[in-house]
Design an enzyme around this catalytic site. Structure first.
Site, PDB file in Angstrom:
ATOM      1  N   GLU A 141       0.877  -1.161   0.000  1.00 16.19           N
ATOM      2  CA  GLU A 141       0.000   0.000   0.000  1.00 16.19           C
ATOM      3  C   GLU A 141       0.912   1.208   0.000  1.00 16.19           C
ATOM      4  O   GLU A 141       1.746   1.352   0.892  1.00 16.19           O
ATOM      5  CB  GLU A 141      -0.869  -0.056   1.258  1.00 16.19           C
ATOM      6  CG  GLU A 141      -1.983   0.940   1.226  1.00 16.19           C
ATOM      7  CD  GLU A 141      -2.201   1.523   2.585  1.00 16.19           C
ATOM      8  OE1 GLU A 141      -2.537   0.784   3.516  1.00 16.19           O
ATOM      9  OE2 GLU A 141      -1.998   2.737   2.710  1.00 16.19           O
ATOM     10  N   CYS A 143      -2.695   7.505   5.060  1.00 13.58           N
ATOM     11  CA  CYS A 143      -2.715   7.221   3.619  1.00 13.58           C
ATOM     12  C   CYS A 143      -4.062   7.591   3.022  1.00 13.58           C
ATOM     13  O   CYS A 143      -4.208   7.666   1.816  1.00 13.58           O
ATOM     14  CB  CYS A 143      -2.383   5.763   3.361  1.00 13.58           C
ATOM     15  SG  CYS A 143      -3.279   4.672   4.426  1.00 13.58           S
TER      16      CYS A 143
HETATM   17  N1  LIG Z   1       0.838   6.201   1.906  1.00  8.91           N
HETATM   18  C1  LIG Z   1       1.120   5.833   3.123  1.00  8.91           C
HETATM   19  O1  LIG Z   1       0.331   5.251   3.832  1.00  8.91           O
HETATM   20  C2  LIG Z   1       2.452   6.109   3.675  1.00  8.91           C
HETATM   21  C3  LIG Z   1       2.716   5.659   4.946  1.00  8.91           C
HETATM   22  C4  LIG Z   1       3.964   5.909   5.473  1.00  8.91           C
HETATM   23  C5  LIG Z   1       4.891   6.593   4.705  1.00  8.91           C
HETATM   24  N2  LIG Z   1       4.592   7.028   3.465  1.00  8.91           N
HETATM   25  C6  LIG Z   1       5.589   7.761   2.639  1.00  8.91           C
HETATM   26  O2  LIG Z   1       6.858   7.203   2.850  1.00  8.91           O
HETATM   27  C7  LIG Z   1       7.806   8.203   3.238  1.00  8.91           C
HETATM   28  C8  LIG Z   1       8.830   7.584   4.165  1.00  8.91           C
HETATM   29  O3  LIG Z   1       8.165   6.968   5.230  1.00  8.91           O
HETATM   30  P1  LIG Z   1       8.389   5.486   5.676  1.00  8.91           P
HETATM   31  O4  LIG Z   1       9.737   5.322   6.246  1.00  8.91           O
HETATM   32  O5  LIG Z   1       7.282   5.097   6.504  1.00  8.91           O
HETATM   33  O6  LIG Z   1       8.262   4.641   4.321  1.00  8.91           O
HETATM   34  P2  LIG Z   1       9.353   3.842   3.511  1.00  8.91           P
HETATM   35  O7  LIG Z   1       8.691   3.319   2.298  1.00  8.91           O
HETATM   36  O8  LIG Z   1      10.573   4.631   3.298  1.00  8.91           O
HETATM   37  O9  LIG Z   1       9.728   2.616   4.475  1.00  8.91           O
HETATM   38  C9  LIG Z   1       8.789   1.636   4.841  1.00  8.91           C
HETATM   39  C10 LIG Z   1       9.527   0.353   5.175  1.00  8.91           C
HETATM   40  O10 LIG Z   1      10.102  -0.192   4.002  1.00  8.91           O
HETATM   41  C11 LIG Z   1      11.507  -0.314   4.131  1.00  8.91           C
HETATM   42  N3  LIG Z   1      12.087   0.061   2.839  1.00  8.91           N
HETATM   43  C12 LIG Z   1      11.871   1.214   2.180  1.00  8.91           C
HETATM   44  N4  LIG Z   1      12.556   1.206   1.010  1.00  8.91           N
HETATM   45  C13 LIG Z   1      13.202   0.024   0.954  1.00  8.91           C
HETATM   46  C14 LIG Z   1      14.071  -0.571   0.000  1.00  8.91           C
HETATM   47  N5  LIG Z   1      14.431   0.063  -1.118  1.00  8.91           N
HETATM   48  N6  LIG Z   1      14.553  -1.801   0.271  1.00  8.91           N
HETATM   49  C15 LIG Z   1      14.199  -2.448   1.407  1.00  8.91           C
HETATM   50  N7  LIG Z   1      13.401  -1.934   2.342  1.00  8.91           N
HETATM   51  C16 LIG Z   1      12.895  -0.707   2.125  1.00  8.91           C
HETATM   52  C17 LIG Z   1      11.903   0.624   5.236  1.00  8.91           C
HETATM   53  O11 LIG Z   1      13.060   0.170   5.887  1.00  8.91           O
HETATM   54  C18 LIG Z   1      10.683   0.549   6.126  1.00  8.91           C
HETATM   55  O12 LIG Z   1      10.740  -0.588   6.952  1.00  8.91           O
HETATM   56  C19 LIG Z   1       6.940   9.280   3.837  1.00  8.91           C
HETATM   57  O13 LIG Z   1       7.540  10.530   3.810  1.00  8.91           O
HETATM   58  C20 LIG Z   1       5.720   9.199   2.973  1.00  8.91           C
HETATM   59  O14 LIG Z   1       5.940   9.914   1.793  1.00  8.91           O
HETATM   60  C21 LIG Z   1       3.395   6.791   2.928  1.00  8.91           C
HETATM   61  O1  LIG Z   2      -2.348   5.238   6.668  1.00 10.30           O
HETATM   62  C1  LIG Z   2      -2.983   4.296   6.249  1.00 10.30           C
HETATM   63  C2  LIG Z   2      -4.166   3.752   6.927  1.00 10.30           C
HETATM   64  C3  LIG Z   2      -5.239   4.753   7.125  1.00 10.30           C
HETATM   65  C4  LIG Z   2      -6.256   4.222   8.033  1.00 10.30           C
HETATM   66  O2  LIG Z   2      -6.261   3.072   8.388  1.00 10.30           O
HETATM   67  C5  LIG Z   2      -7.302   5.113   8.524  1.00 10.30           C
HETATM   68  O3  LIG Z   2      -7.523   6.170   7.919  1.00 10.30           O
HETATM   69  O4  LIG Z   2      -7.929   4.743   9.541  1.00 10.30           O
END
Ligand SMILES: NC(=O)c1ccc[n+]([C@@H]2O[C@H](COP(=O)([O-])OP(=O)(O)OC[C@H]3O[C@@H](n4cnc5c(N)ncnc54)[C@H](O)[C@@H]3O)[C@@H](O)[C@H]2O)c1
Ligand SMILES: O=CCCC(=O)C(=O)O
Length: 525
Positions: A265, A302
């Site tokens: 997601e 999200c």
């Molecule tokens: N849409 C959403 O629900 C949502 C939620 C959290 C974060 N984010 C986005 O992600 C950005 C960073 O936040 P985050 O740290 O939670 O997300 P992230 O995608 O950077 O990391 C999430 C997980 O995946 C791992 N990961 C990330 N890239 C990887 C790779 N290339 N190889 C292996 N493992 C990898 C990280 O170590 C972490 O455990 C935020 O600034 C935001 O833009 C989006």
């Molecule tokens: O960030 C992702 C999940 C969002 C959610 O579960 C909520 O809006 O309750």
């Protein structure tokens, strides 16, 4: 319980020896103790070997046993008590009521899947009895049910440190399906992860399950997470995070000799369509409600309403008035990590400097770790000309697209990428216009909701928290709600198997008392 900086590999609690990770107090930026050792390749190998060894005995358990296990995890999480909430508040910067609610949601999810197991509908048992006299050819006896995929890797999300993390929805649904789980903890909340991981490990032990049913690893870089997805014993991946992270894992999974599904997601800006009748009737109130949803949890959902689409006019002016008044009073809010705060400032900074975008309103000034809410606007023409205006800015930032007429609204919708949610604000007089758009909206998003905002996902049987790419990697499924179990199952058909060799769900006499589809008709025979 005490936080010791340990990861859990089967029945062992061990400190990793591959670098050190520290939790960070989100509000002050200071390091929290203790340090957490990153997993070594040997730790990864052992966790995968144990998960593989656990798979056959774990999946063979009667559904009732797995249900009791999930309930034991929920009870153990509750029993951690105040320490969990306090540590989680420190690591995430999220307030107590939100985290108490999230803990309840996490336990509720586990219990929901216990109910799913007892119901047995997830097996989707089907029997097409043999038709030996059929002409020109006889039909064999065909029986189908779902079986688990195998060990699953789960990547905890930063923004829901309980409900989308160690014992969150992905873990609950995979364990319910009969799949052992290896969690790669998110480094934004290692202490919270340890506390919850220990609660799961205790449930494994107390219920007498194979030790490899659950492991929890920390990663001081990217190597262990990537190695987990590449490991041949892992058969599916659950992930919530960035588009870059999700697509990186999708590539690794697709490049394996045996590719596996990645349920990632990722990014969604959750368009909100404001119809003229609704704007006329209550534009200002919708504007205030929008800011309440936008700023919830510092906007780190999200499901955050990142895009507003509406036709210009007095009603829209009232909406903007309500929104700008409300946002002006929105305090800058602590963000989950310094990195997420930095990314938010970069994203809003880009919009502030964008030639096609104007700043409409903003919250109180941000700081080193606090995000300042921001509301921008652009024209439909500009939105259509600049694809980058669709980029998710993770945090309390949203963009209004001003349209001249319904045709422009339709063009904007047609240009959008896949979304988790789309919200419609309307009155009865808007129904005809909404009906025209619905077929397009079904292609756009996983959830269509009316007179509300997508934040605050209900954990339920009819929930879809998913959507076309890039909101997720596979829009055919959901990560929230009971349907999530389907991601970790696949159907097997048994043709002419002797009765004694059939799984109980498909045996004559229906020993599990399931609803089954026999010759196309649902019944309990
Ligand atoms: N849409 C959403 O629900 C949502 C939620 C959290 C974060 N984010 C986005 O992600 C950005 C960073 O936040 P985050 O740290 O939670 O997300 P992230 O995608 O950077 O990391 C999430 C997980 O995946 C791992 N990961 C990330 N890239 C990887 C790779 N290339 N190889 C292996 N493992 C990898 C990280 O170590 C972490 O455990 C935020 O600034 C935001 O833009 C989006
Ligand atoms: O960030 C992702 C999940 C969002 C959610 O579960 C909520 O809006 O309750």
């Amino acid at each position: 319980m005490t936080i010791l900086g340990q990861q859990f590999i089967g029945a062992e609690a061990v400190k990793g020896a591959n670098g050190e990770i520290f939790g960070i107090d989100a509000a002050s930026g200071s390091k929290l103790t203790p340090g957490f050792g990153g997993a070594t390749k040997a730790d990864l190998e052992r966790a995968c070997a144990l998960a593989e060894a656990a798979f056959e005995p774990y999946r063979a358990l009667p559904p009732e046993e797995r249900a009791l296990f999930l309930e034991a995890i929920a009870d153990n999480i509750q029993a951690i008590g105040e320490e969990l909430i306090e540590r989680c508040m420190a690591e995430s910067g999220l307030p107590r009521p939100r985290l108490e609610g999230e803990r309840a949601r996490t336990m509720g999810q586990l219990r929901l899947f216990a109910g799913v197991l007892r119901d047995g509908g997830f097996l989707d048992a089907r029997i097409d009895p043999a038709l030996p006299e059929r002409k020109p050819l006889p039909r064999p006896d065909l029986r189908l049910n779902n079986v688990p995929l195998g060990p699953v890797a789960v990547f905890g999300a930063s923004n829901f440190p309980l409900a989308f993390s160690v014992a969150g929805g992905d873990t609950a649904s995979a364990l319910a399906a009969g799949c052992p789980v290896i969690v790669k903890a998110h480094s934004a909340h290692p202490g919270t992860s340890e506390l919850v991981g220990r609660a799961v490990q205790k449930a494994v032990k107390d219920r007498g399950l194979p030790e490899g049913t659950f492991s929890l690893l920390y990663d001081s870089g990217r190597e262990i997470g990537q190695g987990l997805v590449a490991d041949p014993r892992i058969r599916a991946v659950g992930f919530t995070g960035s588009r870059a992270g999700g697509t990186a894992l999708m590539k690794i999974a697709a490049a394996r000799p045996m590719p596996i599904p990645v349920y990632a997601e990722m990014s969604s800006i959750n368009p909100v369509l404001l119809f003229p009748g609704a704007l006329k009737a209550r534009g200002e109130a919708i504007g205030k409600g929008f800011i309440a949803s936008l700023t919830l949890g510092a906007g780190q959902f999200c499901t955050n309403p990142g895009l507003i689409i509406a036709i210009e006019g007095e009603g829209l002016d009232a909406f903007v008035r309500g929104a700008t008044e409300a946002i002006a009073a929105a305090p800058a809010a602590v963000m989950l990590t310094p990195g997420i705060h930095r990314a938010y400032c970069e994203g809003t900074g880009k919009l502030r400097g964008h030639a096609a975008v104007e700043l409409v309103g903003q919250g109180t000034e941000g700081g080193e770790l606090r995000g300042q809410a921001a509301f921008f606007a652009t024209s439909a023409e500009n939105f259509l000309a600049h694809h980058d205006l669709q980029d998710e800015v993770f945090g309390a930032s949203s963009l209004l697209v001003r349209c001249r007429d319904a045709d422009e609204v339709a063009k904007v919708i047609a240009a959008l990428e896949g979304q988790l949610t789309v919200a419609l604000h309307m009155e009865a007089e808007d129904h005809a216009a909404a009906a025209k758009l619905l077929p397009k909206l079904e292609r756009l998003a996983g959830r269509i909701l009316v007179n509300g905002f997508g934040t605050g996902v209900e954990v339920a049987h009819a929930m879809v928290h998913g959507g076309p790419y890039p909101s997720t990697s596979d829009g055919r499924s959901t990560s929230v709600g009971s349907l999530a179990i389907q991601r970790f199952l696949r159907p097997v058909c048994y043709q002419d198997l002797p009765g004694a060799l059939l799984p109980p769900a498909l045996q004559d006499g229906n020993p599990l008392g399931l609803w089954r589809r026999i010759d196309g008709k649902l019944g309990q025979d």
